[in-house]
Every structure is written in C-alpha cells, then in structure tokens.
Design an enzyme around this catalytic site. Structure first.
Site, PDB file in Angstrom:
ATOM      1  N   ASP A 291       0.830  -1.135   0.165  1.00  0.00           N
ATOM      2  CA  ASP A 291       0.067   0.165   0.275  1.00  0.00           C
ATOM      3  C   ASP A 291       0.911   1.445   0.030  1.00  0.00           C
ATOM      4  OD1 ASP A 291      -1.880  -2.054   0.497  1.00  0.00           O
ATOM      5  OD2 ASP A 291      -2.807  -0.934   2.314  1.00  0.00           O
ATOM      6  N   HIS A 435       3.802  -2.721   3.018  1.00  0.00           N
ATOM      7  CA  HIS A 435       3.718  -1.267   2.555  1.00  0.00           C
ATOM      8  C   HIS A 435       5.363  -1.327   1.624  1.00  0.00           C
ATOM      9  CE1 HIS A 435       0.703  -0.920   5.744  1.00  0.00           C
ATOM     10  NE2 HIS A 435       0.505   0.519   5.415  1.00  0.00           N
TER      11      HIS A 435
HETATM   12 NI    NI Z   1      -2.643   3.300   3.461  1.00  0.00          NI
END
Ligand code: NI
Length: 491
Positions: A291, A435
C-alpha cells in the site's frame, strides 16, 4: 481525384495542423528537444475524408463539466468503429476532468490514416485545456470489415510478445530519460496511437508529457517496414498494405458478424497474464499486497518479485502515482495488479458521499491513464469503511479489499520482524498487508518469497486469488469467514 498526403512538408514548414477535416484544434507537431525520442518524423499516412464515400462528422454533446468540442467521423457500415471513437472520446474527457481539477476545456479533431482493403484507421488528436496550459495527445483506432470489429492500436501487433519486442525497438531509439527511468513499458496506455507512414513503416506516437514531464511535445518512433513486419497481426499486415494504397471512392460492405467478439488486446495485461487457479485443493495461494506507493524503492521491489516470478497487488495513492507514474506502468506491465487507495489517504468514513467519490474516482482515471485499464479493486485507508464507502465503491466498479494478515511494517521498521510476521501469518487464501514506501519492507520481501516458495505457496494477485469480485463487497481473504482487520494507523 484521389490524393494521399503525408505531413512531412507541413512539418518542415512549421505548421501545427495535423488534420484530415475541417477545423478545430489538433496535435502540436513541433520538434522536440535534443534528447530522447524524436518528434519530427512521426508522420502517419493520411487519406482525404472526401475519398471515403458518405463519410459524415458528428460531435459529442457539449454536456460535460467543461466546454467540449469533440468531433469524430462516422463512416458508413463501420458501426463498431464509430461507436468506439465516440466512446474513446467520452472516456478521454471523463479522464481529463477527473484528473485535472483546473480543467477548462477539451477539443479534438480527427484524420483518416488509412482506408483500403476493408480496413480503416482513424487518429483522434485532442487538446486538454487547464489553468496551467494545454496538453495534447492522440489515439488511433482501427476497423476491420472482415470481422466487423473495432481494434486498438496494439492489435496491429500479433500479441503481447510482439508488443514487448516493439517496446525494445522503441527503447533502442531512445537516448533520453525514457530509457533511463523505465518509463517505456509495453502497455496499452502508452501504445494507443500507432499507424503506418506512406512507406509502410510503423509509426508510434506518445502523448506530450506522457513519458517525461519535460516532453512538451509528443514523442515516438518510426520502425522500418521490414523490422515491423514480423511483429504484425493479420490486421496489422493488411493495415500496413492499406496505408500505402491510393484511395478514391472508398466504401465498406456491411460487416457479416457485427464485431461482437472480444479478443485479447496486447498491452492490456489482464488479457495476457497467466491465470492462477487458486480453487484447486493442491494449490496454496497467497496474495502479497503493498500500500501507499509507489515509492522510491518500488522498482527494487519489482526486481525482487520478478526474480521469484511472484505477482503482487499494489494499492496506490493519487499523490504517489503523480510522483512515480513510470513505476505504475512498470508494475502493471510485469503482471502486478494495481488497486485504488484514494488520492490523499484520508479516513473515508469521515467523508460524505461526494467526498468519498472525489477521493476514489480520480485515482481510477490516473491508473487508466498510465496503464490503459481501470482498476477493479480499492483498499480503504486504515481499513476504515462504511455503507457510504461501499456504495461509492460499488458505483465505481471497485471491490473493497482488506486483509487478514497485518505485518505492521509501518510500526516495526525491521526487515526481519516484518518478514517473520508475513511468514507466520501465511495460510492458503491469505491477503498480507505491507507498504512498499518503507525500505525495511522492501528489504523483507526476499526472505518472505524465499520461505513461502519453499513452503509450496503460489503467489497470486488479489483478483487472481479471489476470482471475479463484486463491486462494493468487502473481502479479507479467500475461502474463510470474513474477519474485521486490526486497523493500524498507517494501513
Ligand atoms: Ni494506506
């Protein structure tokens, strides 16, 4: 009297018109800078509209958020092409107004690039007007009377391998930034305007600023006829011949089968990526998701994923797509799925319906602009969702993808801890949250891939693992009861 026209003379004279019809704004064809791909030789063959019997012109209704003057040709018995042109322009305007808050107006014009042998090519050149100036671009669509189908430019090529080979040829002509930063990728979003010149050479053009912000003019490449020939599809071969023919009183017979068939389109990756069957009892699938990127080290992560032949899913934000558009294209071209993670990463449950839409709709269009495909997945920031988020997601064609394994990599910036959490959490059907904006996560991925490969896992994108998803629905994993995720502040 039939007449075919190249634009070399016009270009030499510094003219800016590149048009086959009456009026309007057309592509700017000034020469580009010293570096990078050339602009001056990007000359398509062209046919006078008068030489197509019964050709008419229509305009899209001027009922968009900004003033629009969008004309397109209507060619008798080429219904699928006429529809495609109207649809492509409509999409282009929606795309422009969605990604450009300062949008002021849109104009387009068209030219016929070939009309012979039951083949027609139409190039649409458009100008987007915003507060910060004008932005020009183009796309070229084809029609084949033998099948009654409208075709994208990449369908001039025999398949994805041939598009990759063409991309390599274009790369070889590129001396500037395009080559260095991986901006050139074999995706439909880039290769949407191709035609031939009078000699049968394949001409590829890219929109201004598409490959690099400093490209204020369009760029592209001319591939010699003999080099292009082995890459072409049957349509491409016939289009190449058609582009070299004199035209007079051209007509089309009515198509036999109406063009309903959907064929794989080179450069549209969902048509070409290998399918993974996660429904088989002996297949243990896991979906790695990343992400908030792309980030500075995402290219390194892509190298690692390629090494293990591991497709993943990237939920990207509008801000980071703006910063690293070439990484979006590259990830898509390498078979990864791109999902929508809003423009600015707000908690969507704090917004009203219009606010949620303003966060999601532009990112769909940003992704379409870079790749040529609209995403089907979104992930709400922090995993925070409600009925409004579900409704807007449904309206935008987006399933809501959460996760059942949280590596908490935003909190523990330690590659070993991150890798261990991913490995410990892995189970068939798991969706693992990470991430790619954190270097420690990029560093953790090699051991995750190594260990899970050893344990017999198959890596899949979220869509490969879940199969067809329902827009608006929430998904946490495959084949397990849905569990609310433990939302972290940086999901
Ligand atoms: Ni996010």
């Amino acid at each position: 009297m039939s007449r075919r026209r190249g634009f070399t003379a016009l270009l030499a004279a510094g003219a800016v018109a590149l048009t086959g019809c009456t009026s309007g704004t057309v592509a700017d064809t000034r020469s580009g800078g010293e570096e990078g791909l050339p602009t001056a030789d990007l000359v398509f063959s062209s046919v006078e509209p008068d030489d197509l019997t019964g050709l008419a012109e229509e305009a899209l209704p001027d009922d968009y958020a900004v003033p629009v003057e969008a004309d397109y040709p209507v060619i008798p018995n080429a219904g699928a092409l006429n529809e495609r042109l109207a649809e492509a322009l409509d999409q282009r305007i929606d795309n422009f107004t969605a990604v450009t808050p300062s949008a002021k107006g849109f104009e387009s014009d068209w030219e016929i690039t070939a009309a012979a042998n039951g083949i027609v090519g139409v190039r649409i050149a458009w100008t987007e007007q915003g507060a910060e100036g004008e932005h020009t671009g183009s796309e070229t669509h084809w029609y084949d009377a033998e099948t009654g189908r409208a075709a994208y430019s990449t369908e001039l090529l025999a398949g994805q391998e041939q598009l990759e080979a063409l991309n390599d040829l274009v790369l070889a002509q590129s001396e500037g930034e395009e080559a260095a930063d991986g901006a050139l990728q074999p995706v439909l979003g880039l290769y949407d305007s191709m035609a031939f010149n009078d000699d049968g050479d394949l001409v590829v053009e890219f929109d201004a600023e598409q490959l690099a912000p400093e490209n204020e003019d369009r760029t592209g490449a001319v591939i010699e006829s003999a080099d292009a020939a082995p890459l072409l599809s049957d349509l491409g071969t016939r289009a190449q011949a058609a582009s070299q023919e004199a035209v007079e009183g051209f007509t089309l017979d009515e198509a036999v089968d109406g063009g309903g068939e959907n064929l794989p389109v080179p450069g549209r990756m969902e048509d070409w990526t290998e399918s993974v069957d996660c429904t088989r009892a002996d297949t243990k699938c896991v979906a790695l998701t990343f992400d908030d990127g792309p980030g500075a080290r995402t290219p390194e992560l892509l190298d690692t994923l390629a090494e293990y032949d591991a497709p993943a899913t990237f939920f990207q934000t509008g801000r980071t797509i703006d910063r690293y558009p070439e990484t979006v294209r590259r990830a898509y071209a390498e078979g990864h799925e791109i999902g929508n993670h809003t423009i600015d990463h707000p908690d969507l449950t704090t917004l009203d319906e219009a606010g949620v839409r303003e966060e999601l709709a532009p990112v769909n269009e940003q992704i379409r602009r870079e790749t040529g495909s609209v995403p089907v997945l979104m992930r709400p920031p922090y995993g925070a969702t409600n009925d409004t988020v579900a409704e807007v997601s449904a309206a935008l064609g987006l399933a809501q993808i959460l996760w059942n394994v949280d590596t908490e990599d935003w909190k523990d910036r330690d590659a070993e801890i991150v890798a261990q959490r991913a490995i410990d959490g892995a189970e068939p059907g798991a969706i693992i949250l990470m991430h790619d904006i954190h270097g420690t996560t990029v560093d953790a991925v090699p051991s995750i891939l190594e260990e899970l490969t050893e344990q017999g896992y198959t890596f899949a994108t979220v869509s490969q693992m879940l199969g067809e998803t329902e827009p608006g629905e929430l998904y946490y994993s495959r084949g397990r009861p849905t569990l609310p995720p433990e939302s972290g502040p940086d999901a």
